[in-house]
Design an enzyme around this catalytic site. Structure first.
Site, PDB file in Angstrom:
ATOM      1  CD  GLU A  43    -148.998 -80.250  34.595  1.00 38.02           C
ATOM      2  OE1 GLU A  43    -149.046 -79.353  34.026  1.00 38.02           O
ATOM      3  OE2 GLU A  43    -149.566 -81.289  34.186  1.00 38.02           O
ATOM      4  NE  ARG A 268    -140.406 -70.211  31.192  1.00 40.26           N
ATOM      5  CZ  ARG A 268    -141.257 -71.161  31.673  1.00 40.26           C
ATOM      6  NH1 ARG A 268    -142.364 -70.755  32.018  1.00 40.26           N
ATOM      7  NH2 ARG A 268    -140.885 -72.227  31.786  1.00 40.26           N
ATOM      8  CE  LYS A 278    -142.616 -78.617  35.449  1.00 42.01           C
ATOM      9  NZ  LYS A 278    -143.902 -78.875  35.840  1.00 42.01           N
TER      10      LYS A 278
HETATM   11  P1  ATP Z   1    -142.295 -76.204  32.384  1.00 43.14           P
HETATM   12  O1  ATP Z   1    -142.521 -75.464  31.102  1.00 43.14           O
HETATM   13  O2  ATP Z   1    -140.873 -76.376  32.622  1.00 43.14           O
HETATM   14  O3  ATP Z   1    -143.270 -77.347  32.664  1.00 43.14           O
HETATM   15  P2  ATP Z   1    -144.189 -74.781  33.644  1.00 43.14           P
HETATM   16  O4  ATP Z   1    -144.314 -73.379  34.006  1.00 43.14           O
HETATM   17  O5  ATP Z   1    -145.186 -75.417  32.782  1.00 43.14           O
HETATM   18  O6  ATP Z   1    -142.610 -75.178  33.337  1.00 43.14           O
HETATM   19  P3  ATP Z   1    -145.060 -75.452  36.392  1.00 43.14           P
HETATM   20  O7  ATP Z   1    -144.817 -76.635  37.125  1.00 43.14           O
HETATM   21  O8  ATP Z   1    -146.705 -75.249  35.848  1.00 43.14           O
HETATM   22  O9  ATP Z   1    -143.997 -75.502  35.223  1.00 43.14           O
HETATM   23  O10 ATP Z   1    -144.295 -74.277  37.143  1.00 43.14           O
HETATM   24  C1  ATP Z   1    -144.684 -73.700  38.452  1.00 43.14           C
HETATM   25  C2  ATP Z   1    -144.390 -72.317  38.741  1.00 43.14           C
HETATM   26  O11 ATP Z   1    -143.045 -72.266  38.286  1.00 43.14           O
HETATM   27  C3  ATP Z   1    -145.041 -71.560  37.635  1.00 43.14           C
HETATM   28  O12 ATP Z   1    -145.583 -70.487  38.641  1.00 43.14           O
HETATM   29  C4  ATP Z   1    -144.220 -71.080  36.756  1.00 43.14           C
HETATM   30  O13 ATP Z   1    -144.400 -69.710  36.197  1.00 43.14           O
HETATM   31  C5  ATP Z   1    -142.874 -71.097  37.310  1.00 43.14           C
HETATM   32  N1  ATP Z   1    -141.660 -71.224  36.654  1.00 43.14           N
HETATM   33  C6  ATP Z   1    -141.622 -72.317  35.619  1.00 43.14           C
HETATM   34  N2  ATP Z   1    -140.557 -72.194  34.907  1.00 43.14           N
HETATM   35  C7  ATP Z   1    -139.870 -71.047  35.182  1.00 43.14           C
HETATM   36  C8  ATP Z   1    -138.873 -70.323  34.742  1.00 43.14           C
HETATM   37  N3  ATP Z   1    -137.935 -70.789  33.720  1.00 43.14           N
HETATM   38  N4  ATP Z   1    -138.582 -69.183  35.380  1.00 43.14           N
HETATM   39  C9  ATP Z   1    -139.250 -68.515  36.305  1.00 43.14           C
HETATM   40  N5  ATP Z   1    -140.415 -69.182  36.834  1.00 43.14           N
HETATM   41  C10 ATP Z   1    -140.506 -70.435  36.253  1.00 43.14           C
HETATM   42 MG    MG Z   2    -147.141 -75.837  33.334  1.00 42.93          MG
END
Ligand code: ATP
Ligand code: MG
Length: 571
Positions: A43, A268, A278
Site C-alpha cells: 500500500e 513476518r 509503516k
Molecule cells: P505495515 O504494517 O508496515 O504497513 P503492511 O503489511 O500493512 O505493513 P503493505 O504495504 O500492505 O504493508 O505490505 C506489502 C506486503 O509486504 C504484504 O504482503 C505484507 O504481508 C508484506 N510485509 C509487510 N511487513 C512485513 C514484514 N515485517 N515481514 C514480512 N512481510 C511483510
Molecule cells: Mg497494509
C-alpha cells in the site's frame, strides 16, 4: 474450479522453504498449467522497510527460481493515506534491492471491475447496502464468545440494493452514511465472515483517480480479486492475514472464476531494537523523532541505503533467515554480522582518530619524517596500498592510553612498546598532564627505526598495534555515530501504559568530529570505509559534497576489549 483452497496441512510445516515445496507440488499436479505468477502488493502509504524486503526477496526470488512472473501492484484502495511520493520511493527501493517487476499494476485500475463484480454479488443476494454506522456495525458484529446479530437492512430486495449502491457511487450520500456489505453469516465462528464491509463512502482525492470515486473497496473485497485479475497463482502474505483467508476464498467463489489464486501465509520479519510497521515509522517521522523516512537510524530501505547497507547484504540476510510459518524476532546482531562480513571483504581501510591525544616522537626531528606504506584492504590485494607520512607529531586515540594499564593491556602505557599501524614501534617515556585538571595532554615517546614493515630487529614480540594519523596533515571531518533507535529489544510490544516512543534511545545519534588521514578528504558521497579499529563508516549521501565528506558510522567493529574490560571489572 471453485475457490476452495487446497489443504495446506499437506505441505511440510517447519521447513524453511515450505512455499517452494508447495509450488513444486502444484507444478507436479499441473494445477495452474505450470504457471507461477506472484506479486508484491504494497500500500503506498509510507516507505518500504526491511520487513517488506523479506516479502520482496521471497516473491521476486520465487519468480526467478521458477521462471515465473512477479508483478508490483500498488494496493491503493485507501486514498486518505496514500501519496505519489510513496509510489515513487517504493519503485526506487525495489530496484535498489536488485529486482524488476514484470508488470506495474494499480488496484485503482480495477475499480470499475470491482464495482461490476460487487453488483454481481448484489444480484446473487450475496451483498446488501447497510445503513448502520461504523460503531453500530461493530456492536452488531459480536465477539469471539458471542455471535453477531443481523443488520436490520440485511433483507433489502435486490432492486433496492442495486439502486442504493448506484446512488452511493453517484455521491448521493455523505461519508460513512452507508456501506455495502457481504451477506455471509453473522453467527460464523470467523468474525471476519460476519457480513464484512466491501465498500465505504469516503470523499478524498485519490492520487491516481482523483475525484472519480467516492466509494472505495476495502482490503478484503479488493485483494483476492486483484490477484485473480492478474492471474496470480500464489498469493503470499504475512501470517496475520490467516484470518482473512476464508473471506478471500468466499469472494472468489461467489464471483465464480475459472481459476483462482491461492493465499499462503508466511511469518513476518521482526528485528530487535526497531519497529517494522509503516504506521509507527510514520509517527517517528511526523513527530520529528527522526529526520525523514530515509533517516539512517530507521529500518526503511531508504534509511538502510543511506546508512551504508549494500543491497546484497539484505538479500543474503533474507536467504539466511529463510521463510517460516511461525513469527519470531531476529537478533539485530545477525543482520549486523552479515553487514560486517560483507564490509570486511569490500571496504577500503583508512585511519582516523575520534578522541585525539598528541603523541610526540622525540627521536624523530621535525622534517625528518618517513613515508610508510599502508595496505588498502588486506582481504583484497587488488585494492593496492597508499603512503602515509610517519612524522614527529601524530594523533592517537585517547582511549588507547592507560596510565595504569589493566592486565593483558596491549596498547599505550608508560614504558610499554606498541606499533603504530603500518609504521614503527614506539615506547612512552613521559606523560605530560595538565597541572590543574590532571588530564593527560601529550605522550612523549621514542621510536625504534629498526622496526619498519612489521619487523623487529631481534625478533622481539610487540603485541599491540594502534591506529594514528600524522598531525601536520590530518584533516578534521564531521562524524555521526549511530546507535539503535530504541533502548529496548522489543519496542513493538510495550508494557501496559507505555508507548513504543517511550523507549527511544536519546543517544541514537551523536555528532562529533574525527582527525583523519588526508586521503579521506577525497571520499565520494556513498563511499564506505573501515576506519581501522573504529568501525565501518560511509560518506553520508545527503550531508557530503565533493571535497567535504561527512562521515557516518554504518556499524561498529566488535570491540572485544571493551567487553573484556567490563568482564574484568565484574560488570
Ligand atoms: P505495515 O504494517 O508496515 O504497513 P503492511 O503489511 O500493512 O505493513 P503493505 O504495504 O500492505 O504493508 O505490505 C506489502 C506486503 O509486504 C504484504 O504482503 C505484507 O504481508 C508484506 N510485509 C509487510 N511487513 C512485513 C514484514 N515485517 N515481514 C514480512 N512481510 C511483510
Ligand atoms: Mg497494509
Amino acid at each position: 474450479m471453485s475457490g476452495v483452497n487446497p489443504d495446506q496441512s499437506k505441505y511440510p510445516d517447519s521447513s524453511s522453504n515450505f512455499i517452494e515445496k508447495m509450488i513444486d507440488l502444484d507444478l507436479e499436479s499441473g494445477v495452474d498449467d505450470g504457471k507461477v505468477q506472484l506479486r508484491f502488493p504494497p500500500e503506498p502509504n509510507g516507505f518500504l522497510h526491511i520487513g517488506h524486503a523479506k516479502a520482496i526477496c521471497l516473491n521476486f526470488g520465487l519468480a526467478q527460481k521458477y521462471q515465473g512472473r512477479c508483478n508490483l501492484r500498488f494496493d491503493d484502495t485507501n486514498p486518505s493515506r496514500e501519496e505519489q511520493r510513496y509510489v515513487d520511493s517504493i519503485q526506487e527501493d525495489i530496484r535498489w534491492l536488485g529486482f524488476e517487476w514484470d508488470e506495474l499494476c494499480f488496484a485503482s485500475d480495477y475499480f470499475g471491475q470491482l464495482y461490476d463484480w460487487a453488483t454481481q454479488l448484489i444480484r446473487q443476494g450475496d451483498a446488501y447496502v447497510c445503513d448502520l454506522t461504523g460503531d453500530e456495525v461493530k456492536e452488531y458484529r459480536g465477539t469471539l464468545t458471542e455471535v453477531g446479530r443481523n443488520s436490520p437492512h440485511r433483507d433489502r430486495s435486490v432492486e433496492e440494493n442495486l439502486d442504493l449502491f448506484m446512488r452511493m457511487k453517484a455521491g448521493e450520500f455523505s461519508d460513512g452514511e452507508k456501506t455495502l456489505r457481504a451477506r455471509i453469516n453473522m453467527e460464523s465462528p470467523h468474525i471476519i465472515m460476519r457480513d464484512p464491509v466491501m465498500y465505504r463512502i469516503q470523499r478524498s482525492t485519490h492520487h491516481r483517480t482523483g475525484d472519480d470515486w467516492c466509494i472505495y473497496p476495502t482490503y478484503d473485497w479488493a485483494h483476492g480479486q486483484e490477484d485473480a485479475i492478474e492471474g496470480v497463482t500464489h498469493s503470499l502474505c504475512s501470517l496475520e492475514f490467516n484470518n482473512n483467508r476464508p473471506l478471500y476464498e468466499w469472494f472468489l467463489d461467489k464471483i465464480g472464476l475459472e481459476s483462482v489464486p491461492r493465499q499462503t501465509e508466511f511469518a513476518r520479519l521482526n528485528i530487535e531494537y526497531t519497529v517494522l510497521s509503516k504506521r509507527k515509522l510514520r509517527t517517528l517521522v511526523e513527530d520529528g523523532h527522526v529526520e525523514d523516512w530515509d533517516d539512517p537510524r530507521l529500518p526503511t530501505l531508504a534509511g538502510l541505503r543511506r546508512r551504508g547497507y549494500p543491497p546484497e547484504v539484505i538479500r543474503a540476510f533474507m536467504k539466511n533467515i529463510g521463510v517460516a510459518k511461525f513469527n519470531s524476532t531476529i537478533e539485530l546482531a545477525i543482520l549486523e554480522n552479515a553487514l560486517r562480513d560483507h564490509l570486511n571483504r569490500t571496504a577500503i581501510r583508512r585511519m582516523a582518530v575520534l578522541d585525539p591525544l598528541k603523541l610526540v616522537i622525540e627521536n624523530l626531528s621535525e622534517g625528518e619524517g618517513k613515508m610508510v606504506e599502508a595496505v588498502n584492504n588486506p582481504e583484497d590485494p587488488s585494492a593496492g596500498t597508499r603512503s602515509i607520512p610517519f612524522e614527529r607529531e601524530v594523533w592517537v586515540d585517547r582511549d588507547d592510553f592507560r596510565m595504569e594499564p589493566p592486565r593483558k593491556w596491549r596498547r599505550l602505557a608508560p614504558d610499554a612498546e606498541v606499533r603504530l599501524r603500518y609504521g614503527y614501534c614506539v615506547k612512552v617515556k613521559e606523560v605530560i598532564e595538565d597541572p590543574e585538571s590532571g588530564q593527560v595532554q601529550e605522550l612523549r615517546c621514542v621510536y625504534d627505526p629498526e622496526t619498519a614493515r612489521g619487523q623487529t630487529p631481534d625478533g622481539r614480540k610487540v603485541r599491540g598495534i594502534i591506529h594514528w594519523v600524522p598531525a601536520s596533515c590530518a584533516v578534521e571531518l564531521p562524524v555521526r555515530l549511530y546507535s539503535p533507535l530504541f533502548i529496548e529489544p522489543d519496542p513493538d510490544n510495550p508494557p501496559e501504559g507505555k508507548e513504543f516512543t517511550d523507549f527511544l534511545n536519546p543517544e541514537s545519534l551523536v555528532e562529533t568530529k574525527a582527525l583523519c588521514e588526508p586521503i579521506l578528504k577525497e571520499a565520494n558521497p556513498g563511499e564506505r570505509f573501515q576506519l581501522e579499529r573504529v568501525g565501518y563508516f560511509v560518506a553520508d549521501q545527503k550531508l557530503s559534497s565533493s571535497g567535504s565528506p561527512h562521515l557516518a558510522r554504518i556499524v561498529p567493529l566488535k570491540d572485544s576489549w571493551a567487553k573484556q574490560e567490563k568482564r574484568q571489572a565484574g560488570v
